[in-house]
Design an enzyme around this catalytic site. Structure first.
Site, mmCIF file in Angstrom:
data_model
loop_
_atom_site.group_PDB
_atom_site.id
_atom_site.type_symbol
_atom_site.label_atom_id
_atom_site.label_comp_id
_atom_site.label_asym_id
_atom_site.label_seq_id
_atom_site.Cartn_x
_atom_site.Cartn_y
_atom_site.Cartn_z
ATOM 1 N N MET A 23 3.055 -0.875 5.259
ATOM 2 C CA MET A 23 2.500 0.401 5.703
ATOM 3 C C MET A 23 3.597 1.458 5.644
ATOM 4 O O MET A 23 4.684 1.257 6.189
ATOM 5 C CB MET A 23 1.983 0.267 7.136
ATOM 6 C CG MET A 23 1.590 1.585 7.805
ATOM 7 S SD MET A 23 0.044 2.257 7.145
ATOM 8 C CE MET A 23 -0.092 3.755 8.121
ATOM 9 N N VAL A 52 7.266 -2.015 7.426
ATOM 10 C CA VAL A 52 7.168 -0.564 7.423
ATOM 11 C C VAL A 52 7.953 -0.064 6.220
ATOM 12 O O VAL A 52 9.104 -0.463 6.014
ATOM 13 C CB VAL A 52 7.724 0.054 8.719
ATOM 14 C CG1 VAL A 52 7.598 1.577 8.670
ATOM 15 C CG2 VAL A 52 6.984 -0.497 9.932
ATOM 16 N N LYS A 53 7.332 0.784 5.414
ATOM 17 C CA LYS A 53 7.981 1.269 4.204
ATOM 18 C C LYS A 53 8.753 2.559 4.490
ATOM 19 O O LYS A 53 8.185 3.528 4.995
ATOM 20 C CB LYS A 53 6.945 1.518 3.100
ATOM 21 C CG LYS A 53 6.270 0.245 2.621
ATOM 22 C CD LYS A 53 5.175 0.528 1.607
ATOM 23 C CE LYS A 53 5.728 0.796 0.241
ATOM 24 N NZ LYS A 53 4.641 0.879 -0.780
ATOM 25 N N ILE A 54 10.035 2.545 4.160
ATOM 26 C CA ILE A 54 10.899 3.719 4.259
ATOM 27 C C ILE A 54 11.506 3.953 2.880
ATOM 28 O O ILE A 54 12.040 3.021 2.277
ATOM 29 C CB ILE A 54 12.017 3.522 5.297
ATOM 30 C CG1 ILE A 54 11.429 3.342 6.693
ATOM 31 C CG2 ILE A 54 12.986 4.706 5.283
ATOM 32 C CD1 ILE A 54 12.474 3.096 7.781
ATOM 33 N N SER A 78 0.856 -1.190 0.000
ATOM 34 C CA SER A 78 0.000 0.000 0.000
ATOM 35 C C SER A 78 0.885 1.230 0.000
ATOM 36 O O SER A 78 2.087 1.153 0.259
ATOM 37 C CB SER A 78 -0.911 0.013 1.234
ATOM 38 O OG SER A 78 -0.141 0.245 2.415
#
Length: 360
Positions: A107, A138-140, A43
């Site tokens: 996310m 977790v998207k970075i 997402s």
């Protein structure tokens, strides 16, 4: 379905690049899992902006949270995690069966933090803690400021999806940050098994150059860049450095193909997914592309690991005065800016709905 079966047998995972509460409620995602072998989901702010803006699926939840005093970014994170926890639970069997290589959801940290290392580290920790799911990335973004945040987050044991990668150099920087985080964990006596993927954006390359190169080069740059990055990925997995980590239990940071929906209406709708057939990778795609692949996709052969074909095509783009390195930086900056715009629109939409639904 033949193409999907071929990709799965080849060793590629198929993920969905979309999420809406409606597809959770009406069983669409469940069907994708059962019938189309989907084993993960990604997402981003643009996807959530569209999901929350369309229909009324989120209205009651927004009303309740707004009346409880939740607003802004906190309200969005709660809405998103409500969805993603449900999705993570749907993928838990794939997560277990693959020994945690598959079955993930993602996310994103706030795009406003793309140039903020410390802020990204804090946000990743907070999202990971709130999610309470072992199979949530977790998207970075893999920006210069994001790279040290990736290393620190991996060292802290937080699974990371490195997003907004466009070139071999950006990919290698992200991969090295991942390995440094794992090496530090081993030195500290910590479990080296921390999940991560590196997401290369493919289709945006061809959009960027479509009016700058002759017709015979249209829709070829993204695939060529992918071939170059795939060679770097295979070389890294074969390296002594990685083999030493793997011997101690570390798991590979898998390469993920993103932005694989065809942007050019004149091109085949399965152009990228067919060309990017490669073992030990992931292809995340929108519903339309997934259904096209199932309906009439045809996988002819796996990607080459030596990058020879890719470099030959890239030489043609250099001959057409395309500066690949400069364009990679530009695309990453533009991608970050686009996510900021979607993020701001998303928060404005939520604020407007909150006011409307609570009568404020």
């Amino acid at each position: 379905m033949k193409a999907i079966q071929q990709l799965r047998q080849l060793g590629q995972s198929l993920w969905l690049d979309n999420i809406t509460r409606d597809m959770l409620d009406d069983g669409t995602l469940r069907r994708y899992i059962d019938e189309l072998s989907v084993t993960g989901l990604t997402s981003n702010p643009t996807i959530f902006n569209a999901a929350i803006g369309e229909g009324q699926a989120y209205d009651e939840d927004i009303r309740e949270k707004a009346r409880a005093g939740v607003s802004g970014e906190d309200l969005f994170i709660q809405l998103a995690l409500d969805d993603l926890r449900r999705v993570a639970d749907l993928f838990r069997p794939a997560f277990k069966a693959s020994q945690q290589l598959d079955g993930w959801v993602s996310m994103e940290v706030s795009p406003l933090l793309a140039q903020d290392t410390e802020g990204s580290i804090r946000a990743a920790r907070d999202i990971h803690g709130q999610a309470e799911r072992p199979n949530l990335y977790v998207k970075i973004p893999g920006t210069p400021e994001g790279v040290p945040a990736i290393e620190e987050s991996i060292f802290a044991g937080i699974p990371i999806n490195v997003t907004l990668l466009f070139s071999r150099e950006q990919y290698v920087a992200a991969a090295e940050a991942y390995m440094r985080g794992i090496e530090r964990r081993i030195e500290a006596g910590l479990d080296p098994r921390v999940g991560s993927v590196a997401s290369l954006f493919v289709g945006r390359w061809d959009v960027a150059v479509k009016d700058k190169v002759p017709a015979e080069l249209h829709n070829r740059l993204g695939i060529a860049i992918s071939g170059r990055v795939y060679k770097a990925y295979r070389d890294l997995l074969d390296s002594e450095r990685w083999q030493a980590l793997a011997a101690k239990g570390a798991r590979p940071q898998r390469l993920l193909w993103a932005s694989t929906g065809t942007k050019d209406p004149k091109a085949p709708d399965t152009l990228y997914v067919e060309a990017l057939a490669a073992p030990d990778t992931i292809d995340t795609m929108p519903d339309k592309t997934l259904l096209a692949l199932a309906g009439h996709g045809a996988v002819k052969e796996a990607m080459r690991t030596d990058g020879v074909d890719a470099e030959s095509v890239l030489a043609q783009f250099a001959g057409a005065s395309i500066d690949i390195n400069a364009l990679a930086r530009q695309l990453q900056e533009e991608g970050a800016a686009a996510f900021v715009k979607s993020w701001q629109e998303l928060l404005q939409r939520i604020a407007g709905k909150s006011a409307q639904l609570t009568g404020a």
